[in-house]
Design an enzyme around this catalytic site. Structure first.
Site, PDB file in Angstrom:
ATOM      1  N   GLU A 230       0.913  -1.195   0.091  1.00 15.72           N
ATOM      2  CA  GLU A 230       0.141   0.128   0.035  1.00 15.72           C
ATOM      3  C   GLU A 230       0.737   1.305  -0.026  1.00 15.72           C
ATOM      4  O   GLU A 230       0.819   2.250   0.869  1.00 15.72           O
ATOM      5  CB  GLU A 230      -0.962  -0.110   1.369  1.00 15.72           C
ATOM      6  CG  GLU A 230      -2.154  -1.103   0.987  1.00 15.72           C
ATOM      7  CD  GLU A 230      -2.911  -0.875   2.253  1.00 15.72           C
ATOM      8  OE1 GLU A 230      -4.042  -1.432   2.126  1.00 15.72           O
ATOM      9  OE2 GLU A 230      -2.967  -0.073   3.003  1.00 15.72           O
TER      10      GLU A 230
ATOM     11  N   GLU B 240      -5.400  -8.450   0.897  1.00 20.33           N
ATOM     12  CA  GLU B 240      -6.078  -8.089   2.073  1.00 20.33           C
ATOM     13  C   GLU B 240      -7.748  -8.068   1.681  1.00 20.33           C
ATOM     14  O   GLU B 240      -7.944  -7.498   0.412  1.00 20.33           O
ATOM     15  CB  GLU B 240      -5.806  -6.926   2.489  1.00 20.33           C
ATOM     16  CG  GLU B 240      -4.067  -7.105   3.131  1.00 20.33           C
ATOM     17  CD  GLU B 240      -4.036  -5.688   3.682  1.00 20.33           C
ATOM     18  OE1 GLU B 240      -4.792  -4.859   4.246  1.00 20.33           O
ATOM     19  OE2 GLU B 240      -2.613  -5.453   3.829  1.00 20.33           O
TER      20      GLU B 240
END
Length: 478
Positions: free
Chosen positions: A170, A378
């Site tokens: 991320e 995720e």
């Protein structure tokens, strides 16, 4: 598109779950570990819910065998975890800490003992504090060399044991929250520094992938991107344009670089006109182009709905970190887009849109634009869970959330998307960065509170048993 019959999940589909070192390990000062930026950042008053830290977290460092045994009992096929850079090289660029490597030796061997595929994340936000102090961490090109050296140590150590590697987790989040909102380290609000640091992070990611290729490591590597597909508020052309803008600024700006080694022209022109474009040195774009990943890792939680935003309009708004529903504020980029309510989706207590169809849409968009396999690294629901007197946790809301997102994944596969696996966030409950321990994600309940560690006892939630059945049936029984 409706399918009369959905395609089956591949036989080698990676049914997994995930965590991050700072959020689970604890042992913040044990066995030679150095200080990370998060070890320092959480000490700033008001930055985290009730001042929570990862000093103990859920003590995975000392309880990893217990946690892996729970994974094995559940039948987990893959476990995604991150390595703490400051455990391996405490000051970021100096001597290697053998005790730090020994911990991950044991964790990986324990996973392999039970046939669980290790998915190793090289970087999940916890760069050594020493590098921030020394040269500004991601703001200096020296980090490219230091991150590559650190990664090479892990590549050589775990080649043939680890087949799936995630380079940066991320990047869009740790850069944006760190340099635009001062909500992550390094606690800065400076757009020019944001784009400079982001470009250097891109180069570091590319350098690591290049090194992976040069070393002929057996396996696959790619970054994990936090993708929230964009919807326009309605068919008003200005709002449609705002949705295109949001995809360009908040998705293509990163994924185009990963896949193509190029920045999207619309965003580049916008930044250049405002003297915000990053510094490009000779060789930069060549490096980015020669480091195409093997897969695109996707962390999916929600979609974004946007509308047009005037030049004097909304900018960054308040994030809901308290769990008090309705406290999130709209945010945007003046003259480009701003977020707005989507009346067609429910929200979590942290004001995150619950939108399984958005996952299918996102997977299709990535597959169509980038033509590469996708690993869902995720996906999960942060919620309040209650431990009953008999030790049970009835989290039907989490089961519903995961069921619907897995179904959306299967629909995307039926649409033709190549999905390698699905990792829930998270395996055990953990520290949710700014949100403390009240925001629970795991299949395994960890009995602790923000200011009381208790005994950190593990309890299986109803979702633990449900996911066990999903894995056993390879997704046929949801």
């Amino acid at each position: 598109m409706y399918h009369e019959k959905l395609s089956a999940f591949p036989n080698d589909f990676l049914w997994g779950s995930a965590s991050a070192a700072y959020q689970v390990e604890g042992a913040a000062q044990e066995d030679g570990k150095g200080e990370s930026v998060w070890d320092r950042f959480v000490k700033i008053p008001g930055k985290t819910f009730k001042g929570t830290t990862g000093e103990v977290a859920v003590d995975h460092y000392h309880r990893f065998k217990e946690d892996v045994a729970l994974m094995a009992e559940q039948g987990l096929k893959a476990y995604r975890f991150s390595v703490a850079w400051s455990r391996i090289i405490p000051d970021g660029d100096g001597e290697v800490n053998e005790k730090g490597l020994a911990f991950y030796d044991q964790l990986i061997d324990e996973l392999l003992k039970y046939g669980i595929e290790p998915v190793l994340t090289l970087y999940h936000w916890d760069i050594p504090q020493a590098l921030l102090d020394k040269y500004g961490a991601w703001e200096s090109r020296q980090v490219i060399e230091d991150f590559t050296r650190y990664s090479e140590i892990l590549f050589k150590r775990y080649n043939k044991k680890v087949k799936y590697w995630v380079s940066l987790n991320e990047q869009n989040i740790f850069i944006t929250l760190g340099y635009r909102m001062a909500a992550h380290p390094p606690n800065v609000q400076d757009e020019k520094r944001l784009y400079e640091a982001n470009h250097i992070a891109n180069l570091a990611n590319a350098s690591v992938i290049k090194k992976f290729r040069e070393l002929h490591i057996e396996g696959q590597i790619g970054p994990s991107f936090a993708y929230g597909p964009t919807y326009a508020k309605d068919s008003q052309p200005l709002n449609q344009l705002a949705a295109e803008n949001n995809e360009a600024f908040n998705a293509h700006w990163w994924m185009d670089v990963y896949a193509f080694g190029e920045y999207p022209k619309t965003v580049w022109n916008y930044l250049k006109a405002r003297d915000l474009a990053p510094t490009i040195e000779p060789g930069d774009m060549d490096l980015l182009k020669e480091a195409k990943p093997d897969f695109m890792g996707v962390n999916y939680y929600q979609t974004a709905t946007v509308e047009h935003n005037p030049l004097n309009g909304v900018s960054a708004g308040k994030i809901n970190t308290t769990g008090k529903k309705g406290t999130q504020e709209d945010s945007g980029l003046p003259g480009v887009f701003k977020t707005t309510e989507n009346p067609y989706v429910e929200k979590t207590d942290w004001d995150w849109a619950i939108d399984p169809m958005g996952l299918r849409i996102g997977l299709r968009r990535i597959s169509s634009r980038y033509r590469m396999p996708i690993l869902i690294t995720e996906n999960g629901l942060g919620a309040y869970d209650s431990l009953e007197a008999d030790g049970s946790i009835h989290d039907d809301y989490r089961i519903d959330f995961l069921r619907n997102h897995i179904k959306a994944t299967q629909e995307a596969i039926s649409d033709g998307v190549d999905v390698l696996g699905y990792c829930t966030w998270s395996y055990t409950d953990l520290l949710s960065w700014m949100n403390g321990y009240q925001k629970r994600y795991g299949f395994v309940y960890v009995d602790r509170e923000e200011l009381d560690e208790k005994e950190l006892k593990r309890y299986k939630k109803d979702s633990y048993f449900w996911y066990k059945t999903v894995i056993e049936s390879n997704g046929q029984t949801l």
